[in-house]
Write a protein that holds these residues in place. Structure first.
Motif, PDB file in Angstrom:
ATOM      1  N   LYS A  41       0.867  -1.158   0.074  1.00  6.57           N
ATOM      2  CA  LYS A  41       0.119  -0.049  -0.045  1.00  6.57           C
ATOM      3  C   LYS A  41       0.704   1.247   0.002  1.00  6.57           C
ATOM      4  CE  LYS A  41      -3.913  -2.224   2.499  1.00  6.57           C
ATOM      5  NZ  LYS A  41      -4.793  -1.964   3.340  1.00  6.57           N
ATOM      6  N   THR A  42       1.912   1.181   0.681  1.00  3.49           N
ATOM      7  CA  THR A  42       2.835   2.449   0.541  1.00  3.49           C
ATOM      8  C   THR A  42       3.285   2.764  -0.698  1.00  3.49           C
ATOM      9  OG1 THR A  42       3.451   1.924   2.949  1.00  3.49           O
ATOM     10  CG2 THR A  42       4.916   3.249   1.593  1.00  3.49           C
ATOM     11  N   ILE A  43       4.009   1.825  -1.157  1.00  2.20           N
ATOM     12  CA  ILE A  43       4.247   2.057  -2.804  1.00  2.20           C
ATOM     13  C   ILE A  43       3.172   2.554  -3.712  1.00  2.20           C
ATOM     14  CG2 ILE A  43       5.154   0.744  -4.764  1.00  2.20           C
ATOM     15  CD1 ILE A  43       7.364   0.950  -2.661  1.00  2.20           C
ATOM     16  N   TRP A  44       1.872   1.985  -3.564  1.00  2.00           N
ATOM     17  CA  TRP A  44       1.017   2.412  -4.350  1.00  2.00           C
ATOM     18  C   TRP A  44       0.480   3.976  -4.066  1.00  2.00           C
ATOM     19  CZ3 TRP A  44       0.119   1.201  -9.194  1.00  2.00           C
ATOM     20  CH2 TRP A  44       0.381  -0.228  -9.633  1.00  2.00           C
ATOM     21  N   ASP A  89      -9.562  11.413  -4.927  1.00  2.00           N
ATOM     22  CA  ASP A  89      -9.330  10.648  -3.627  1.00  2.00           C
ATOM     23  C   ASP A  89      -8.004   9.867  -3.662  1.00  2.00           C
ATOM     24  OD1 ASP A  89      -9.254   9.570  -1.006  1.00  2.00           O
ATOM     25  OD2 ASP A  89     -11.261   8.966  -1.145  1.00  2.00           O
ATOM     26  N   ALA A  90      -6.959  10.226  -3.390  1.00  2.00           N
ATOM     27  CA  ALA A  90      -5.662   9.400  -3.589  1.00  2.00           C
ATOM     28  C   ALA A  90      -5.843   8.229  -2.866  1.00  2.00           C
ATOM     29  CB  ALA A  90      -4.732  10.248  -3.107  1.00  2.00           C
ATOM     30  N   ALA A  91      -6.222   8.077  -1.585  1.00  2.00           N
ATOM     31  CA  ALA A  91      -6.282   6.882  -0.648  1.00  2.00           C
ATOM     32  C   ALA A  91      -7.132   5.913  -1.614  1.00  2.00           C
ATOM     33  CB  ALA A  91      -6.944   7.352   0.683  1.00  2.00           C
ATOM     34  N   THR A 140       0.652   9.635  -5.198  1.00  2.00           N
ATOM     35  CA  THR A 140       1.055  10.878  -4.821  1.00  2.00           C
ATOM     36  C   THR A 140       1.878  11.464  -5.944  1.00  2.00           C
ATOM     37  OG1 THR A 140       0.986  10.277  -2.587  1.00  2.00           O
ATOM     38  CG2 THR A 140       2.048  12.059  -3.255  1.00  2.00           C
ATOM     39  N   ILE A 141       2.905  10.998  -6.624  1.00  2.00           N
ATOM     40  CA  ILE A 141       3.898  11.204  -7.706  1.00  2.00           C
ATOM     41  C   ILE A 141       3.098  11.542  -8.916  1.00  2.00           C
ATOM     42  CG2 ILE A 141       5.577  10.620  -9.032  1.00  2.00           C
ATOM     43  CD1 ILE A 141       6.804   8.977  -6.840  1.00  2.00           C
ATOM     44  N   ALA A 142       2.036  10.656  -9.277  1.00  2.00           N
ATOM     45  CA  ALA A 142       1.210  10.811 -10.332  1.00  2.00           C
ATOM     46  C   ALA A 142       0.225  12.053 -10.179  1.00  2.00           C
ATOM     47  CB  ALA A 142       0.272   9.708 -10.698  1.00  2.00           C
ATOM     48  N   THR A 143      -0.336  12.276  -9.042  1.00  2.00           N
ATOM     49  CA  THR A 143      -1.132  13.468  -9.018  1.00  2.00           C
ATOM     50  C   THR A 143      -0.551  14.779  -8.966  1.00  2.00           C
ATOM     51  OG1 THR A 143      -1.471  13.221  -6.611  1.00  2.00           O
ATOM     52  CG2 THR A 143      -3.083  12.358  -7.896  1.00  2.00           C
ATOM     53  N   LEU A 198      -8.011   5.686  -4.409  1.00  2.00           N
ATOM     54  CA  LEU A 198      -7.231   5.457  -5.785  1.00  2.00           C
ATOM     55  C   LEU A 198      -6.185   4.404  -5.662  1.00  2.00           C
ATOM     56  CD1 LEU A 198      -7.010   5.524  -8.899  1.00  2.00           C
ATOM     57  CD2 LEU A 198      -5.542   7.531  -8.533  1.00  2.00           C
ATOM     58  N   SER A 199      -5.455   4.395  -4.562  1.00  2.00           N
ATOM     59  CA  SER A 199      -4.339   3.692  -4.156  1.00  2.00           C
ATOM     60  C   SER A 199      -4.846   2.163  -3.580  1.00  2.00           C
ATOM     61  CB  SER A 199      -3.625   4.073  -3.073  1.00  2.00           C
ATOM     62  OG  SER A 199      -2.680   5.378  -3.303  1.00  2.00           O
ATOM     63  N   GLU A 200      -6.052   2.388  -2.793  1.00  2.00           N
ATOM     64  CA  GLU A 200      -6.673   0.937  -2.632  1.00  2.00           C
ATOM     65  C   GLU A 200      -7.289   0.290  -3.722  1.00  2.00           C
ATOM     66  OE1 GLU A 200      -7.552  -2.218  -0.194  1.00  2.00           O
ATOM     67  OE2 GLU A 200      -6.149  -0.248   0.293  1.00  2.00           O
ATOM     68  N   THR A 201      -7.793   1.005  -4.757  1.00  2.00           N
ATOM     69  CA  THR A 201      -8.360   0.409  -5.856  1.00  2.00           C
ATOM     70  C   THR A 201      -7.429  -0.324  -6.867  1.00  2.00           C
ATOM     71  OG1 THR A 201     -10.295   1.760  -5.710  1.00  2.00           O
ATOM     72  CG2 THR A 201      -9.911   0.748  -7.905  1.00  2.00           C
ATOM     73  N   LEU A 202      -6.389   0.656  -6.941  1.00  2.00           N
ATOM     74  CA  LEU A 202      -5.118   0.082  -7.637  1.00  2.00           C
ATOM     75  C   LEU A 202      -4.417  -1.232  -7.195  1.00  2.00           C
ATOM     76  CD1 LEU A 202      -3.321   3.406  -8.678  1.00  2.00           C
ATOM     77  CD2 LEU A 202      -4.769   1.531 -10.457  1.00  2.00           C
ATOM     78  N   LEU A 203      -4.465  -1.336  -5.796  1.00  2.00           N
ATOM     79  CA  LEU A 203      -3.795  -2.465  -5.234  1.00  2.00           C
ATOM     80  C   LEU A 203      -4.744  -3.541  -5.231  1.00  2.00           C
ATOM     81  CD1 LEU A 203      -1.443  -3.443  -3.432  1.00  2.00           C
ATOM     82  CD2 LEU A 203      -2.912  -2.732  -1.312  1.00  2.00           C
ATOM     83  N   GLN A 204      -5.962  -3.423  -5.213  1.00  2.00           N
ATOM     84  CA  GLN A 204      -6.907  -4.593  -5.379  1.00  2.00           C
ATOM     85  C   GLN A 204      -6.836  -5.026  -6.842  1.00  2.00           C
ATOM     86  OE1 GLN A 204     -10.504  -3.084  -4.075  1.00  2.00           O
ATOM     87  NE2 GLN A 204     -10.063  -3.156  -1.882  1.00  2.00           N
ATOM     88  N   ALA A 205      -6.762  -4.200  -7.738  1.00  2.00           N
ATOM     89  CA  ALA A 205      -6.663  -4.672  -9.195  1.00  2.00           C
ATOM     90  C   ALA A 205      -5.580  -5.305  -9.558  1.00  2.00           C
ATOM     91  CB  ALA A 205      -6.907  -3.509  -9.955  1.00  2.00           C
ATOM     92  N   ILE A 206      -4.506  -4.935  -8.913  1.00  2.00           N
ATOM     93  CA  ILE A 206      -3.093  -5.607  -8.862  1.00  2.00           C
ATOM     94  C   ILE A 206      -3.192  -7.030  -8.295  1.00  2.00           C
ATOM     95  CG2 ILE A 206      -0.814  -5.577  -8.362  1.00  2.00           C
ATOM     96  CD1 ILE A 206      -1.321  -3.797 -10.835  1.00  2.00           C
ATOM     97  N   ALA A 207      -3.812  -6.945  -7.196  1.00  2.00           N
ATOM     98  CA  ALA A 207      -3.780  -8.501  -6.432  1.00  2.00           C
ATOM     99  C   ALA A 207      -4.689  -9.496  -7.387  1.00  2.00           C
ATOM    100  CB  ALA A 207      -4.473  -8.180  -5.021  1.00  2.00           C
ATOM    101  N   ALA A 208      -5.726  -9.026  -8.162  1.00  2.00           N
ATOM    102  CA  ALA A 208      -6.564  -9.801  -8.646  1.00  2.00           C
ATOM    103  C   ALA A 208      -5.991 -10.429  -9.858  1.00  2.00           C
ATOM    104  CB  ALA A 208      -8.130  -8.989  -8.931  1.00  2.00           C
ATOM    105  N   ILE A 209      -5.261  -9.335 -10.606  1.00  2.00           N
ATOM    106  CA  ILE A 209      -4.602  -9.719 -11.883  1.00  2.00           C
ATOM    107  C   ILE A 209      -3.439 -10.840 -11.596  1.00  2.00           C
ATOM    108  CG2 ILE A 209      -2.932  -8.836 -13.688  1.00  2.00           C
ATOM    109  CD1 ILE A 209      -4.789  -6.318 -13.537  1.00  2.00           C
TER     110      ILE A 209
END
Length: 68
Positions: free
Chosen positions: A11-14, A36-38, A19-22, A40-51
Motif C-alpha cells: 500500500k505504501t508503494i501504491w 481521492d488518492a487513498a 502521490t507522484i502521479a497526481t 485510488l491507491s486501494e483500488t489499484l492495489l486490489q486490481a493488481i492483486a486480482a490480476i
C-alpha cells in the motif's frame, strides 16, 4: 516484521506512486482537485492483486511440468 511480499502488493508503494502521479498531473495542468488518492491507491492495489492471482492460476493451468 518477518513476512515478505512483492513490491506491487505494498500500500505504501501504491500511495507513493499515486502521490507522484497526481503531483505531475497538477504540474501539467490536469484537474486533480477532486481525486481521492487513498481510494485510488486501494483500488489499484486490489486490481493488481486480482490480476496477479489470475496470472498465477493461468500459469499453473498452462504449466507443462508437475509440482514436486
Amino acid at each position: 516484521m518477518t513476512m515478505t511480499k512483492p513490491w506491487y502488493l505494498s500500500k505504501t508503494i501504491w500511495a507513493s506512486l499515486v502521490t507522484i502521479a497526481t503531483a505531475l498531473a497538477g504540474m501539467f495542468g490536469l484537474p486533480v482537485d477532486g481525486l481521492d488518492a487513498a481510494a485510488l491507491s486501494e483500488t489499484l492495489l486490489q486490481a493488481i492483486a486480482a490480476i496477479s492471482g489470475l496470472v498465477a492460476i493461468l500459469g499453473r493451468v498452462g504449466a507443462r511440468s508437475l509440482i514436486g
